[in-house]
Design a protein around this motif. Structure first.
Motif, PDB file in Angstrom:
ATOM      1  N   THR A  63       0.842  -1.192   0.000  1.00 57.98           N
ATOM      2  CA  THR A  63       0.000   0.000   0.000  1.00 57.98           C
ATOM      3  C   THR A  63       0.876   1.241   0.000  1.00 57.98           C
ATOM      4  OG1 THR A  63      -1.777   1.222   1.102  1.00 57.98           O
ATOM      5  CG2 THR A  63      -0.284  -0.013   2.533  1.00 57.98           C
ATOM      6  N   ALA A  64       0.477   2.207  -0.791  1.00 57.83           N
ATOM      7  CA  ALA A  64       1.170   3.485  -0.845  1.00 57.83           C
ATOM      8  C   ALA A  64       0.634   4.442   0.206  1.00 57.83           C
ATOM      9  CB  ALA A  64       1.015   4.095  -2.240  1.00 57.83           C
ATOM     10  N   ASN A  65      -0.429   4.055   0.894  1.00 55.78           N
ATOM     11  CA  ASN A  65      -1.092   4.911   1.869  1.00 55.78           C
ATOM     12  C   ASN A  65      -1.328   4.120   3.157  1.00 55.78           C
ATOM     13  OD1 ASN A  65      -2.503   7.061   2.973  1.00 55.78           O
ATOM     14  ND2 ASN A  65      -4.441   6.389   2.093  1.00 55.78           N
ATOM     15  N   GLN A  67      -2.150   2.832   6.770  1.00 48.41           N
ATOM     16  CA  GLN A  67      -3.057   3.253   7.831  1.00 48.41           C
ATOM     17  C   GLN A  67      -2.679   2.527   9.116  1.00 48.41           C
ATOM     18  OE1 GLN A  67      -5.565   5.601   7.188  1.00 48.41           O
ATOM     19  NE2 GLN A  67      -4.413   5.695   5.271  1.00 48.41           N
ATOM     20  N   TYR A 112       5.135  -0.959   3.250  1.00 47.47           N
ATOM     21  CA  TYR A 112       3.919  -1.123   4.040  1.00 47.47           C
ATOM     22  C   TYR A 112       2.969  -2.016   3.257  1.00 47.47           C
ATOM     23  CZ  TYR A 112       5.544   2.781   6.882  1.00 47.47           C
ATOM     24  OH  TYR A 112       6.266   3.586   7.717  1.00 47.47           O
ATOM     25  N   GLU A 122      -7.083   4.564  -4.123  1.00 52.06           N
ATOM     26  CA  GLU A 122      -5.807   3.855  -4.086  1.00 52.06           C
ATOM     27  C   GLU A 122      -5.640   2.955  -5.306  1.00 52.06           C
ATOM     28  OE1 GLU A 122      -2.846   1.501  -1.072  1.00 52.06           O
ATOM     29  OE2 GLU A 122      -4.875   1.946  -0.397  1.00 52.06           O
ATOM     30  N   ARG A 125      -4.120   5.153  -7.807  1.00 49.73           N
ATOM     31  CA  ARG A 125      -2.732   5.455  -7.467  1.00 49.73           C
ATOM     32  C   ARG A 125      -1.819   4.286  -7.812  1.00 49.73           C
ATOM     33  NH1 ARG A 125      -4.628   7.921  -3.024  1.00 49.73           N
ATOM     34  NH2 ARG A 125      -4.355   6.117  -1.698  1.00 49.73           N
TER      35      ARG A 125
END
Length: 163
Positions: A63-65, A67, A112, A122, A125
């Motif tokens: 994941t680029a984001n 959490q 991640y 996402e 992205r």
């Protein structure tokens, strides 16, 4: 597999492990190594992960984001822990330090990963590839025990094969 209880639930479960010991190859509550800790926490939320870092990363998706509740791999994929936000993570470090809340920056980050469903922003992205169309291994890998398994890729829940 998708984690139940949300990101907050994973973080809450991970926090119960703070202060636990470190046992190389361990998978029991408070007596685990880094991958045993992560696999224990996720098992409490319905996700079975192999307690071996190199196998575990292939069961998740990058994941680029990240959490809170997502998984962070470090040190050449030799270490893993649970990201809790604000640059912090929980992991089983070694026999002298045990399981601690500590900065992610203590070791180099390889990436991640998540066991949660992906959001539409996402997907774009990450190149516009939809998770149920083969982009993410955790959603399209089948086992021979799975009745939909055909020896080729498949799209879960649709009965359609890929590949």
């Amino acid at each position: 597999q998708t984690a139940t209880g949300g990101h907050e639930g994973v973080v809450a479960t991970a926090k119960t492990g703070i202060g636990g010991g470190y046992v190389w190859g361990g998978r029991s509550f408070g007596a685990w190594d880094c991958s045993g800790f992560v696999s224990y926490v996720y098992a409490q939320h319905g996700v079975k992960l192999t307690p071996y870092t190199f196998a575990m990363k292939n069961e998740l998706r990058a994941t680029a984001n990240p959490q809170p509740g997502d998984i962070v791999f470090q040190n050449g994929y030799n270490h893993v822990g649970i990201y809790v936000g604000n640059g912090m993570m929980i992991s089983a470090l070694n026999p002298s330090q045990g399981t601690q809340l500590h900065p992610v920056s203590w070791m180099s980050v390889d990436g991640y990963y998540t066991a949660f469903l992906i959001s539409t922003p996402e997907i774009f992205r990450l190149g516009g590839r939809h998770p149920q169309r083969g982009a993410f291994p955790m959603l399209n890998r089948a086992s021979r025990a799975d009745p939909e398994y055909t020896g080729r890729g498949y799209t879960r829940g649709t009965g359609r094969t890929e590949g």
